[in-house]
Design a protein around this motif. Structure first.
Motif, PDB file in Angstrom:
ATOM      1  N   ALA A 145       0.832  -1.205   0.000  1.00 51.80           N
ATOM      2  CA  ALA A 145       0.000   0.000   0.000  1.00 51.80           C
ATOM      3  C   ALA A 145       0.864   1.252   0.000  1.00 51.80           C
ATOM      4  O   ALA A 145       1.895   1.314   0.688  1.00 51.80           O
ATOM      5  N   TYR A 146       0.413   2.249  -0.780  1.00 51.28           N
ATOM      6  CA  TYR A 146       1.102   3.533  -0.799  1.00 51.28           C
ATOM      7  C   TYR A 146       0.986   4.186   0.575  1.00 51.28           C
ATOM      8  O   TYR A 146      -0.091   4.268   1.157  1.00 51.28           O
ATOM      9  N   ASN A 147       2.101   4.676   1.081  1.00 55.65           N
ATOM     10  CA  ASN A 147       2.157   5.191   2.452  1.00 55.65           C
ATOM     11  C   ASN A 147       1.717   6.653   2.520  1.00 55.65           C
ATOM     12  O   ASN A 147       2.116   7.469   1.697  1.00 55.65           O
ATOM     13  N   PHE A 148       0.859   6.975   3.481  1.00 52.41           N
ATOM     14  CA  PHE A 148       0.501   8.359   3.768  1.00 52.41           C
ATOM     15  C   PHE A 148       0.212   8.483   5.256  1.00 52.41           C
ATOM     16  O   PHE A 148       0.352   7.512   6.012  1.00 52.41           O
ATOM     17  N   VAL A 150      -2.576  -0.577   7.853  1.00 55.44           N
ATOM     18  CA  VAL A 150      -1.485  -1.419   7.353  1.00 55.44           C
ATOM     19  C   VAL A 150      -0.282  -1.297   8.282  1.00 55.44           C
ATOM     20  O   VAL A 150       0.225  -0.191   8.511  1.00 55.44           O
ATOM     21  N   LYS A 151       0.157  -2.429   8.820  1.00 58.17           N
ATOM     22  CA  LYS A 151       1.322  -2.495   9.696  1.00 58.17           C
ATOM     23  C   LYS A 151       2.471  -3.122   8.908  1.00 58.17           C
ATOM     24  O   LYS A 151       2.418  -4.312   8.592  1.00 58.17           O
ATOM     25  N   PRO A 152       3.491  -2.323   8.562  1.00 50.87           N
ATOM     26  CA  PRO A 152       4.567  -2.853   7.719  1.00 50.87           C
ATOM     27  C   PRO A 152       5.193  -4.116   8.293  1.00 50.87           C
ATOM     28  O   PRO A 152       5.530  -4.179   9.473  1.00 50.87           O
ATOM     29  N   HIS A 153       5.293  -5.124   7.415  1.00 49.68           N
ATOM     30  CA  HIS A 153       5.887  -6.425   7.720  1.00 49.68           C
ATOM     31  C   HIS A 153       5.108  -7.201   8.787  1.00 49.68           C
ATOM     32  O   HIS A 153       5.603  -8.191   9.318  1.00 49.68           O
ATOM     33  N   GLY A 172       1.372  -6.514   5.743  1.00 48.99           N
ATOM     34  CA  GLY A 172       1.607  -6.047   4.381  1.00 48.99           C
ATOM     35  C   GLY A 172       2.876  -5.227   4.291  1.00 48.99           C
ATOM     36  O   GLY A 172       3.694  -5.204   5.217  1.00 48.99           O
ATOM     37  N   PHE A 173       3.036  -4.551   3.154  1.00 49.88           N
ATOM     38  CA  PHE A 173       4.181  -3.682   2.916  1.00 49.88           C
ATOM     39  C   PHE A 173       3.683  -2.283   2.589  1.00 49.88           C
ATOM     40  O   PHE A 173       2.561  -2.108   2.100  1.00 49.88           O
ATOM     41  N   VAL A 174       4.510  -1.273   2.831  1.00 48.43           N
ATOM     42  CA  VAL A 174       4.193   0.087   2.410  1.00 48.43           C
ATOM     43  C   VAL A 174       5.307   0.581   1.498  1.00 48.43           C
ATOM     44  O   VAL A 174       6.440   0.113   1.560  1.00 48.43           O
ATOM     45  N   PHE A 175       4.956   1.521   0.625  1.00 53.89           N
ATOM     46  CA  PHE A 175       5.944   2.095  -0.286  1.00 53.89           C
ATOM     47  C   PHE A 175       5.602   3.556  -0.536  1.00 53.89           C
ATOM     48  O   PHE A 175       4.463   3.979  -0.346  1.00 53.89           O
TER      49      PHE A 175
END
Length: 450
Positions: free
Chosen positions: A373-376, A383-386, A389-392
Motif C-alpha cells: 500500500a502507498y504510504n501516507f 497497514v502495519k509494515p511487515h 503487508g508492505f508500504v511504499f
C-alpha cells in the motif's frame, strides 16, 4: 444487544454518487434493515447494488437521481449547472419519500448534499447524521492549479465547515480524521467507525479458486490453459492457466503457474498508477535477466473510472514478456472471490486529505490477501509494515517488495517466515467484521437520537 428500533422506523441514506460503488453506505443500509428500519437510499444507480438490499422487498427502496446532462458550457458554467441540477434532483427525491426519523449522508461530496440535507432535516424535523469519508475541498483541490488556495476550494471548505457542524451526529473512518474534526472543525461528537470486511470477503480453498479461474477463462484469455492433446492421458479433467482438476476431482496448482497481482481502483486522481507501471517495468527487466527466478506476473486491475482509458492506452504500447494485464469489470461475488484467489494486492490510494483509509485494503485483508500500500499520514491505522503487508512511497520501493515476494515463486523459502506472520495477523483482523463493529459503535448512536 437489545434492538431498540421497535416499531419499524424510516431512515434515509443519501449518496451523491453510484450506490453500487459505495459499499460502506450499502453496509449501513444492511445494518439498519437488520434492526427493523425501513430504508430509502437516494443516489445514482450505475452498477448493481448489493443483493442483500434487493432482497428486502418493500423495506428497502432505491430512488435513482437523474444523471446530469452533458452540456456544452464553459467549465465554470458547467459546474454551476451541475450543482443546480443535482440540488433539484436531490430535493425531488427527498420530498418523494416518507419522512425519515434520521437522514444519513455520505461526505464527500458535500456540495450540494450537506446544505440540501440540512435544510431538509430542518423542515422535516429529522436528525442529520454525516459519515465523513474524506473532505470535499481536498478532493476538489486536486484539479485546481493553486490547490486548496483556490477560491472555489475555500468556499467548499466553508460550506463543509458550516453545514457539517450543524449535524446531530457524525461518523468518520479514522482516528486521525476524528482528531482533525475535533481540533480544526469544532466538531466534538464524532465516532470513529472503521471500515471492516463483511462476511462475503473470506479466504477460499483451492477448489473455489479453480472455479473462478474456470469462469473467467470463458471471457479472458489470460486465464485459459495452453491447449494440450495429452490432458486426458495425464488424468486431467479441466485446466486453467493456474490450476487443473483431475478425473478424481482433486484440484492442483500448476507447478509453473503465473503469479497474480491484483489492484482495485476507481481511476481517480488520488491513485497514481504511474508508480505501478514503473515498478512493473523494473520487475519486467529483472525477471528477463533472471527468468528462472521470477514468474510471469498477471496484473488484474478492476474498477471503473475517468482515467481508465488513459491507462489502457499506455499499457497497449508496452511489449512486455513477463508482465501482462487484464482489466475485468466483475460482479460483487466474483470480485470477492478473485481477491481471495490472488497472491498479492496493491493499493495506490494516497488520500487527498491524508485522513481516510482505502476500503479496498480492508476487503483484501478480509480475504487473507497481503497488500503493498502507498504510504501516507494515517495508513498505519490499517497497514502495519511487515505485519500484514508492505508500504511504499515510490516505484523503487514497490519494485523491491514485488521482487522479494515473487522471487522463486511459489516456493520461495525466504518469504515463508513473513507469510506466516501475515497469515496470523490477517486472521486476527478477520475476527471483527462489519456487522459486529457496526453494532458496537454505530447502533447506540442511532438509538440515542431516536
Amino acid at each position: 444487544m437489545e434492538d431498540l428500533f421497535l416499531p419499524a422506523i424510516n431512515a434515509c441514506i443519501v449518496v451523491l454518487g453510484d450506490i453500487g460503488r459505495s459499499p460502506r453506505m450499502q453496509y449501513h443500509a444492511c445494518s439498519l434493515l437488520e434492526h427493523n428500519c425501513n430504508v430509502d437510499i437516494i443516489g445514482y444507480q450505475e452498477t448493481e447494488p448489493l443483493e442483500e438490499l434487493s432482497r428486502q422487498h418493500g423495506k428497502c427502496k432505491i430512488h435513482c437521481l437523474t444523471p446530469v446532462p452533458d452540456v456544452n458550457f464553459t467549465p465554470k458554467l458547467k459546474l454551476i449547472f451541475k450543482t443546480i441540477w443535482q440540488s433539484l434532483s436531490l430535493l425531488r427525491a427527498l420530498f418523494s419519500i416518507n419522512r425519515p426519523k434520521f437522514l444519513l449522508v455520505q461526505n464527500p461530496p458535500g456540495i450540494p448534499t450537506l446544505m440540501i440535507c440540512y435544510f431538509y432535516c430542518l423542515i422535516m424535523r429529522s436528525k442529520l447524521v454525516i459519515d465523513w469519508h474524506n473532505y470535499t475541498y481536498t478532493i476538489l483541490a486536486l484539479s485546481m492549479k493553486d490547490g486548496e488556495r483556490n477560491l472555489l476550494c475555500r468556499f467548499a471548505r466553508w460550506l463543509e465547515y458550516y453545514f457539517g457542524g450543524k449535524a446531530d451526529a457524525h461518523f468518520c473512518v479514522t482516528k486521525a480524521m476524528q482528531m482533525d474534526l475535533n481540533n480544526n472543525w469544532n466538531i466534538s461528537n464524532v465516532i470513529v467507525l472503521y471500515d471492516r470486511p463483511t462476511s462475503r470477503f473470506q479466504p477460499i480453498d483451492l477448489y473455489k479458486k479453480h472455479d473462478i479461474f474456470m469462469k473467467l477463462s470463458k471471457s479472458y484469455s489470460q486465464f485459459q490453459a495452453e491447449t494440450c492433446d495429452d490432458l486426458e492421458k495425464m488424468g486431467v479433467k479441466e485446466s486453467t492457466a493456474f490450476t487443473q482438476k483431475l478425473h478424481n476431482d482433486i484440484v492442483q496448482y500448476k507447478a509453473d503457474r503465473n503469479a497474480i497481482l491484483i489492484s482495485s481502483t476507481s481511476w481517480t486522481p488520488d491513485e497514481d498508477f504511474g508508480i505501478l507501471l514503473k515498478a512493473l517495468e523494473a520487475y519486467e527487466n529483472n525477471a528477463l535477466q533472471h527468468p528462472q527466478d521470477f514468474p510471469n506476473l498477471l496484473c488484474i486491475i478492476t474498477g471503473k473510472g475517468p482515467q481508465k482509458d488513459e491507462f489502457v492506452g499506455k499499457i497497449g504500447k508496452m511489449k512486455w514478456v513477463k508482465v501482462s494485464f487484464v482489466m475485468p469489470w466483475l460482479d460483487f461475488e466474483d470480485y470477492c472471490t478473485l481477491l481471495a484467489a490472488a497472491d498479492l494486492g496493491v493499493c495506490l490510494h494516497w488520500s487527498s486529505s491524508g485522513l481516510d483509509l482505502p476500503m479496498k485494503v480492508v476487503d483484501m485483508f478480509g480475504c487473507g490477501l497481503p497488500v503493498c500500500a502507498y504510504n501516507f499520514k494515517c495508513l498505519n491505522e490499517l497497514v502495519k509494515p511487515h505485519q500484514n503487508g508492505f508500504v511504499f512511497e515510490n516505484h523503487q520501493q514497490l519494485s523491491e517488495h514485488l521482487n522479494f515476494w515473487f522471487e522463486k515463486f511459489p516456493n520461495n523459502t525466504n518469504t515463508n517466515a513473513t507469510k506466516q506472520v501475515f497469515i496470523k495477523n490477517l486472521q486476527e483482523f478477520q475476527g471483527l467484521r462489519w456487522r459486529e463493529n457496526w453494532n458496537t459503535h454505530a447502533l447506540g448512536i442511532f438509538n440515542k437520537y431516536l
